[in-house]
Enzyme design. Structure first.
Site, PDB file in Angstrom:
ATOM      1  N   HIS A  67    -123.662  22.940  66.496  1.00 57.65           N
ATOM      2  CA  HIS A  67    -123.228  23.099  67.892  1.00 57.65           C
ATOM      3  C   HIS A  67    -124.213  23.978  68.667  1.00 57.65           C
ATOM      4  O   HIS A  67    -124.493  23.727  69.842  1.00 57.65           O
ATOM      5  CB  HIS A  67    -121.841  23.748  67.956  1.00 57.65           C
ATOM      6  CG  HIS A  67    -120.705  22.765  67.894  1.00 57.65           C
ATOM      7  ND1 HIS A  67    -120.593  21.704  68.770  1.00 57.65           N
ATOM      8  CD2 HIS A  67    -119.619  22.694  67.089  1.00 57.65           C
ATOM      9  CE1 HIS A  67    -119.482  21.018  68.480  1.00 57.65           C
ATOM     10  NE2 HIS A  67    -118.886  21.592  67.458  1.00 57.65           N
ATOM     11  N   CYS A 125    -113.748  17.491  65.478  1.00 58.13           N
ATOM     12  CA  CYS A 125    -114.365  18.464  66.380  1.00 58.13           C
ATOM     13  C   CYS A 125    -113.457  18.661  67.588  1.00 58.13           C
ATOM     14  O   CYS A 125    -112.977  17.680  68.156  1.00 58.13           O
ATOM     15  CB  CYS A 125    -115.737  17.951  66.814  1.00 58.13           C
ATOM     16  SG  CYS A 125    -116.629  19.109  67.865  1.00 58.13           S
ATOM     17  N   HIS A 134    -121.526  22.881  60.608  1.00 58.27           N
ATOM     18  CA  HIS A 134    -120.925  22.292  61.808  1.00 58.27           C
ATOM     19  C   HIS A 134    -121.150  23.216  63.017  1.00 58.27           C
ATOM     20  O   HIS A 134    -121.552  22.762  64.096  1.00 58.27           O
ATOM     21  CB  HIS A 134    -119.430  22.051  61.551  1.00 58.27           C
ATOM     22  CG  HIS A 134    -118.715  21.348  62.659  1.00 58.27           C
ATOM     23  ND1 HIS A 134    -118.147  20.103  62.524  1.00 58.27           N
ATOM     24  CD2 HIS A 134    -118.468  21.717  63.942  1.00 58.27           C
ATOM     25  CE1 HIS A 134    -117.594  19.737  63.671  1.00 58.27           C
ATOM     26  NE2 HIS A 134    -117.755  20.710  64.553  1.00 58.27           N
ATOM     27  N   GLU A 135    -120.910  24.528  62.820  1.00 52.46           N
ATOM     28  CA  GLU A 135    -121.084  25.480  63.930  1.00 52.46           C
ATOM     29  C   GLU A 135    -122.555  25.656  64.289  1.00 52.46           C
ATOM     30  O   GLU A 135    -122.910  25.714  65.463  1.00 52.46           O
ATOM     31  CB  GLU A 135    -120.490  26.856  63.570  1.00 52.46           C
ATOM     32  CG  GLU A 135    -119.024  26.859  63.230  1.00 52.46           C
ATOM     33  CD  GLU A 135    -118.182  25.993  64.132  1.00 52.46           C
ATOM     34  OE1 GLU A 135    -118.434  25.958  65.357  1.00 52.46           O
ATOM     35  OE2 GLU A 135    -117.284  25.320  63.618  1.00 52.46           O
ATOM     36  N   GLN A 148    -118.920  25.359  73.064  1.00 54.14           N
ATOM     37  CA  GLN A 148    -117.656  24.619  73.179  1.00 54.14           C
ATOM     38  C   GLN A 148    -116.699  25.244  74.187  1.00 54.14           C
ATOM     39  O   GLN A 148    -115.727  24.612  74.578  1.00 54.14           O
ATOM     40  CB  GLN A 148    -116.954  24.546  71.810  1.00 54.14           C
ATOM     41  CG  GLN A 148    -117.694  23.682  70.814  1.00 54.14           C
ATOM     42  CD  GLN A 148    -116.919  23.602  69.520  1.00 54.14           C
ATOM     43  OE1 GLN A 148    -117.022  24.489  68.682  1.00 54.14           O
ATOM     44  NE2 GLN A 148    -116.130  22.562  69.356  1.00 54.14           N
TER      45      GLN A 148
HETATM   46 ZN    ZN Z   1    -117.142  20.893  66.586  1.00 60.73          ZN
END
Ligand code: ZN
Length: 184
Positions: free
Chosen positions: A148, A102, A144-145, A54
Protein backbone atom coordinates in the site's frame (compact mmCIF):
# COMPACT_ATOMS: atom_id res chain seq x y z
CA UNK A 1 -11.11 8.60 18.97
CA UNK A 2 -11.89 9.15 15.34
CA UNK A 3 -12.92 6.66 12.73
CA UNK A 4 -11.49 7.83 9.42
CA UNK A 5 -13.00 7.44 5.97
CA UNK A 6 -11.35 4.70 3.95
CA UNK A 7 -10.20 5.52 0.40
CA UNK A 8 -11.22 2.98 -2.21
CA UNK A 9 -9.44 1.69 -5.29
CA UNK A 10 -9.70 4.33 -8.00
CA UNK A 11 -8.85 7.21 -5.68
CA UNK A 12 -5.38 8.37 -6.77
CA UNK A 13 -4.08 8.28 -3.17
CA UNK A 14 -4.24 4.47 -3.30
CA UNK A 15 -1.91 4.41 -6.32
CA UNK A 16 0.57 7.12 -5.32
CA UNK A 17 3.78 6.05 -3.57
CA UNK A 18 3.61 7.52 -0.05
CA UNK A 19 6.16 10.03 1.28
CA UNK A 20 8.74 9.17 3.94
CA UNK A 21 8.02 10.60 7.40
CA UNK A 22 10.81 12.81 8.77
CA UNK A 23 12.30 11.97 12.19
CA UNK A 24 11.14 15.29 13.71
CA UNK A 25 7.65 14.80 12.25
CA UNK A 26 7.07 11.45 14.00
CA UNK A 27 6.82 13.01 17.48
CA UNK A 28 4.38 15.71 16.33
CA UNK A 29 0.88 15.76 17.77
CA UNK A 30 -0.52 15.51 14.26
CA UNK A 31 1.27 12.25 13.44
CA UNK A 32 0.65 10.74 16.89
CA UNK A 33 -3.09 11.47 16.59
CA UNK A 34 -3.09 10.12 13.06
CA UNK A 35 -1.58 6.84 14.30
CA UNK A 36 -4.21 6.60 17.08
CA UNK A 37 -6.98 7.25 14.58
CA UNK A 38 -5.55 4.66 12.20
CA UNK A 39 -5.60 2.06 14.99
CA UNK A 40 -9.23 2.96 15.82
CA UNK A 41 -10.19 2.78 12.14
CA UNK A 42 -8.46 -0.59 11.61
CA UNK A 43 -10.30 -2.03 14.64
CA UNK A 44 -13.64 -0.50 13.64
CA UNK A 45 -13.53 -2.21 10.24
CA UNK A 46 -12.05 -5.49 11.54
CA UNK A 47 -8.94 -5.05 9.42
CA UNK A 48 -5.69 -6.77 10.36
CA UNK A 49 -3.77 -3.75 9.13
CA UNK A 50 -4.19 -0.28 7.68
CA UNK A 51 -1.83 1.92 5.68
CA UNK A 52 -2.04 5.73 5.78
CA UNK A 53 -2.86 6.11 2.05
CA UNK A 54 -6.03 4.13 2.80
CA UNK A 55 -7.23 7.02 4.96
CA UNK A 56 -6.19 9.63 2.37
CA UNK A 57 -2.79 10.43 3.91
CA UNK A 58 0.13 9.78 1.55
CA UNK A 59 2.72 9.04 4.24
CA UNK A 60 4.68 5.87 4.97
CA UNK A 61 2.82 4.76 8.09
CA UNK A 62 1.07 1.44 8.64
CA UNK A 63 -0.57 -0.21 11.64
CA UNK A 64 -1.07 -3.96 12.08
CA UNK A 65 -2.88 -6.06 14.64
CA UNK A 66 -4.59 -9.43 14.75
CA UNK A 67 -6.70 -10.14 17.82
CA UNK A 68 -9.05 -12.96 18.62
CA UNK A 69 -11.31 -13.12 15.60
CA UNK A 70 -14.74 -14.67 15.85
CA UNK A 71 -15.01 -15.21 12.11
CA UNK A 72 -11.58 -16.79 11.81
CA UNK A 73 -10.77 -18.45 15.15
CA UNK A 74 -7.66 -20.13 13.81
CA UNK A 75 -6.13 -16.91 12.56
CA UNK A 76 -2.61 -16.27 13.85
CA UNK A 77 -2.34 -13.43 16.37
CA UNK A 78 -0.24 -10.37 15.63
CA UNK A 79 0.51 -7.82 18.37
CA UNK A 80 -0.25 -4.17 17.63
CA UNK A 81 2.63 -2.92 15.49
CA UNK A 82 3.26 0.54 14.02
CA UNK A 83 5.57 0.66 11.02
CA UNK A 84 6.92 4.00 9.79
CA UNK A 85 9.09 4.12 6.63
CA UNK A 86 9.30 0.31 6.47
CA UNK A 87 11.75 -1.47 4.21
CA UNK A 88 11.76 -5.18 3.52
CA UNK A 89 15.44 -6.02 3.73
CA UNK A 90 15.18 -9.70 2.90
CA UNK A 91 12.53 -12.10 1.69
CA UNK A 92 12.46 -15.87 1.61
CA UNK A 93 12.47 -17.38 -1.86
CA UNK A 94 9.53 -19.66 -1.19
CA UNK A 95 6.07 -18.30 -1.74
CA UNK A 96 2.83 -19.28 -0.02
CA UNK A 97 -0.62 -18.63 -1.43
CA UNK A 98 -3.24 -17.22 0.91
CA UNK A 99 -6.55 -15.41 0.74
CA UNK A 100 -6.51 -11.64 0.95
CA UNK A 101 -9.04 -8.88 0.96
CA UNK A 102 -8.62 -5.14 1.26
CA UNK A 103 -10.63 -2.42 3.01
CA UNK A 104 -10.01 -0.29 -0.10
CA UNK A 105 -11.42 -3.02 -2.37
CA UNK A 106 -14.55 -3.96 -0.41
CA UNK A 107 -16.22 -7.36 -0.46
CA UNK A 108 -13.68 -9.15 -2.63
CA UNK A 109 -11.18 -11.92 -1.93
CA UNK A 110 -8.35 -13.36 -3.95
CA UNK A 111 -5.50 -15.86 -3.62
CA UNK A 112 -2.18 -14.06 -3.39
CA UNK A 113 1.31 -15.59 -3.39
CA UNK A 114 3.57 -13.96 -0.78
CA UNK A 115 7.06 -14.59 0.54
CA UNK A 116 6.78 -17.03 3.44
CA UNK A 117 9.12 -15.02 5.65
CA UNK A 118 10.91 -11.71 5.62
CA UNK A 119 12.90 -9.17 7.58
CA UNK A 120 11.36 -5.71 7.89
CA UNK A 121 13.23 -2.65 9.12
CA UNK A 122 11.23 0.38 10.15
CA UNK A 123 10.82 3.09 12.76
CA UNK A 124 8.20 2.82 15.50
CA UNK A 125 5.92 5.60 16.74
CA UNK A 126 8.61 6.77 19.18
CA UNK A 127 11.10 7.20 16.36
CA UNK A 128 13.06 4.12 17.41
CA UNK A 129 14.51 1.79 14.75
CA UNK A 130 12.96 -1.65 14.79
CA UNK A 131 13.76 -4.87 12.97
CA UNK A 132 11.06 -7.49 12.65
CA UNK A 133 11.55 -11.07 11.54
CA UNK A 134 8.15 -12.28 10.40
CA UNK A 135 6.84 -15.52 8.96
CA UNK A 136 3.59 -16.87 7.58
CA UNK A 137 0.53 -14.73 8.30
CA UNK A 138 2.46 -11.89 9.98
CA UNK A 139 4.77 -11.75 6.94
CA UNK A 140 1.71 -11.63 4.68
CA UNK A 141 0.20 -8.69 6.59
CA UNK A 142 3.49 -6.77 6.41
CA UNK A 143 3.74 -7.35 2.64
CA UNK A 144 0.14 -6.21 2.11
CA UNK A 145 0.75 -2.97 4.07
CA UNK A 146 4.17 -2.38 2.55
CA UNK A 147 2.59 -2.66 -0.89
CA UNK A 148 0.00 0.00 0.00
CA UNK A 149 2.83 2.41 0.86
CA UNK A 150 4.31 1.87 -2.62
CA UNK A 151 0.96 2.40 -4.36
CA UNK A 152 0.33 -1.30 -4.93
CA UNK A 153 -2.67 -3.46 -3.98
CA UNK A 154 -3.06 -7.23 -3.65
CA UNK A 155 -4.65 -7.49 -7.10
CA UNK A 156 -1.25 -6.53 -8.55
CA UNK A 157 0.31 -9.55 -6.80
CA UNK A 158 -2.22 -12.16 -7.94
CA UNK A 159 -0.78 -14.55 -10.50
CA UNK A 160 -4.14 -16.09 -11.35
CA UNK A 161 -7.13 -13.74 -11.39
CA UNK A 162 -9.50 -16.72 -11.57
CA UNK A 163 -9.54 -17.01 -7.78
CA UNK A 164 -10.95 -13.47 -7.43
CA UNK A 165 -14.33 -13.77 -5.76
CA UNK A 166 -17.03 -11.66 -4.16
CA UNK A 167 -17.42 -12.07 -0.42
CA UNK A 168 -20.77 -13.92 -0.51
CA UNK A 169 -19.46 -16.37 -3.09
CA UNK A 170 -16.28 -16.77 -1.06
CA UNK A 171 -18.42 -17.86 1.91
CA UNK A 172 -20.46 -20.18 -0.28
CA UNK A 173 -17.76 -21.86 -2.33
CA UNK A 174 -14.49 -21.42 -0.47
CA UNK A 175 -15.59 -21.84 3.13
CA UNK A 176 -12.84 -24.32 3.91
CA UNK A 177 -10.40 -21.49 3.23
CA UNK A 178 -12.12 -19.11 5.62
CA UNK A 179 -9.86 -19.88 8.54
CA UNK A 180 -7.25 -17.28 7.74
CA UNK A 181 -7.91 -14.24 5.58
CA UNK A 182 -5.66 -11.24 5.36
CA UNK A 183 -7.97 -8.25 5.05
CA UNK A 184 -6.42 -4.83 5.54
ZN1 ZN B 1 -5.42 -3.36 1.73
Amino acid sequence: MSILKVARLGHPVIRNPAALVGPEEIQSQEIQKLIDDMIDTMREYDGVGLAAPQIHVSKQIAVLEVNENVRYPRMSKVLLTVLINPKISSRSKNLIEGWEGCLSIPDMRGLVPRNASLVCEAVDRNGKSIKIEAADFFARVIQHEYDHLQGNVYLDRMTNMKSLTHLNEFARFHSSAQEEVEES
